[in-house]
Design a protein around this motif. Structure first.
Motif, PDB file in Angstrom:
ATOM      1  N   LYS A 149       3.066  -4.319   0.498  1.00 53.68           N
ATOM      2  CA  LYS A 149       1.946  -3.597   1.121  1.00 53.68           C
ATOM      3  C   LYS A 149       2.440  -2.355   1.860  1.00 53.68           C
ATOM      4  CE  LYS A 149      -0.645  -7.889   1.572  1.00 53.68           C
ATOM      5  NZ  LYS A 149      -1.261  -8.851   2.490  1.00 53.68           N
ATOM      6  N   SER A 153       3.899   0.329  -0.942  1.00 57.05           N
ATOM      7  CA  SER A 153       2.893   1.124  -1.658  1.00 57.05           C
ATOM      8  C   SER A 153       1.896   1.783  -0.717  1.00 57.05           C
ATOM      9  CB  SER A 153       2.114   0.223  -2.609  1.00 57.05           C
ATOM     10  OG  SER A 153       1.426  -0.776  -1.857  1.00 57.05           O
ATOM     11  N   TRP A 160      -0.563   0.182   0.439  1.00 55.80           N
ATOM     12  CA  TRP A 160      -1.802  -0.352  -0.117  1.00 55.80           C
ATOM     13  C   TRP A 160      -1.969  -1.760   0.446  1.00 55.80           C
ATOM     14  CZ3 TRP A 160      -5.439   2.165  -2.781  1.00 55.80           C
ATOM     15  CH2 TRP A 160      -6.414   1.437  -3.456  1.00 55.80           C
ATOM     16  N   THR A 217      -3.773  -4.499  -0.281  1.00 58.88           N
ATOM     17  CA  THR A 217      -4.165  -5.699  -1.017  1.00 58.88           C
ATOM     18  C   THR A 217      -3.269  -5.941  -2.228  1.00 58.88           C
ATOM     19  OG1 THR A 217      -5.762  -4.420  -2.315  1.00 58.88           O
ATOM     20  CG2 THR A 217      -6.584  -5.508  -0.317  1.00 58.88           C
ATOM     21  N   ILE A 218      -3.354  -7.160  -2.726  1.00 60.16           N
ATOM     22  CA  ILE A 218      -2.646  -7.595  -3.920  1.00 60.16           C
ATOM     23  C   ILE A 218      -3.719  -8.126  -4.861  1.00 60.16           C
ATOM     24  CG2 ILE A 218      -1.005  -9.327  -4.790  1.00 60.16           C
ATOM     25  CD1 ILE A 218       0.323  -9.041  -1.948  1.00 60.16           C
ATOM     26  N   GLN A 257      -1.142  -5.431  -7.256  1.00 59.87           N
ATOM     27  CA  GLN A 257      -0.788  -4.019  -7.317  1.00 59.87           C
ATOM     28  C   GLN A 257      -0.100  -3.762  -8.651  1.00 59.87           C
ATOM     29  OE1 GLN A 257       1.512  -2.680  -3.970  1.00 59.87           O
ATOM     30  NE2 GLN A 257       0.094  -3.543  -2.484  1.00 59.87           N
ATOM     31  N   TYR A 259       2.057  -1.248 -11.160  1.00 57.84           N
ATOM     32  CA  TYR A 259       2.987  -0.130 -11.281  1.00 57.84           C
ATOM     33  C   TYR A 259       3.237   0.134 -12.759  1.00 57.84           C
ATOM     34  CZ  TYR A 259       4.004  -0.438  -6.321  1.00 57.84           C
ATOM     35  OH  TYR A 259       3.887  -0.425  -4.961  1.00 57.84           O
ATOM     36  N   PHE A 268       2.927   3.732  -8.607  1.00 60.50           N
ATOM     37  CA  PHE A 268       1.836   2.870  -8.177  1.00 60.50           C
ATOM     38  C   PHE A 268       0.519   3.374  -8.756  1.00 60.50           C
ATOM     39  CE2 PHE A 268      -1.397   1.913  -4.792  1.00 60.50           C
ATOM     40  CZ  PHE A 268      -1.493   0.559  -5.073  1.00 60.50           C
ATOM     41  N   GLY A 317      -2.618   1.177  -8.653  1.00 58.87           N
ATOM     42  CA  GLY A 317      -3.677   0.704  -7.767  1.00 58.87           C
ATOM     43  C   GLY A 317      -3.832  -0.791  -7.843  1.00 58.87           C
ATOM     44  N   GLY A 318      -4.882  -1.265  -7.183  1.00 60.95           N
ATOM     45  CA  GLY A 318      -5.206  -2.683  -7.183  1.00 60.95           C
ATOM     46  C   GLY A 318      -6.220  -2.996  -8.273  1.00 60.95           C
TER      47      GLY A 318
END
Length: 111
Positions: free
Chosen positions: A64, A67, A69, A71-72, A74, A76, A81, A83-84
Motif C-alpha cells: 500500500k 504503490s 494505493w 486497497t488490494i 493491485q 502491475y 502500477f 490500479g485496483g
C-alpha cells in the motif's frame, strides 16, 4: 516501510510481466475484488503471477505504501502500477486493459 520489504516488493514486481497482489490465490480468492481481478486476467488470457498478501503482513502493508494505493488487489504490468479491481474493471470494459497488455507485449496472441 523498511527497505527490505520495499526491495522484496520491487523484486516481485520486476520478476513478472503481469503481477497481481491479491488476497488469496487464483483458485481460492479471499475477497470479491481479488476474485474479479482474477476473472478479468483469465478472460484476457494473459499469463500472470500472484502474491497472496494474506500470507505476509509486511507485504500486505508494504504494498500500500509502495504503490501509494490503499486497497488490494493491485495490478502491475511490466513493473508499472495499473490500479485496483475497480480501475481494472473500468479499463477492461472500455477495452483499455487489453490494449495495455498488447502495448506491453504480454497479451496472448489471437489463435
Amino acid at each position: 516501510m523498511t527497505d527490505d520489504i520495499h526491495q522484496r516488493i520491487r523484486e516481485a514486481v520486476d520478476s513478472s510481466d503481469v503481477l497481481l497482489f491479491m488476497k488469496g490465490t487464483p483458485l481460492f480468492p479471499q475477497c470479491g475484488f481479488s476474485s474479479r481481478a482474477i476473472a478479468i486476467l483469465d478472460h484476457l488470457g494473459v499469463d500472470y503471477d500472484t502474491v497472496d498478501v494474506l500470507q505476509d503482513a509486511a507485504i500486505r502493508n508494504g504494498i500500500k505504501v509502495f504503490s501509494d494505493w490503499p486497497t488490494i488487489p493491485q495490478l502491475y504490468v511490466k513493473g508499472e502500477f495499473v490500479g485496483g479491481s475497480d480501475i481494472m474493471m473500468e479499463m477492461f470494459e472500455a477495452g483499455e486493459l487489453h490494449t495495455l497488455m498488447e502495448e506491453k507485449g504480454v497479451a496472448r496472441s489471437a489463435a
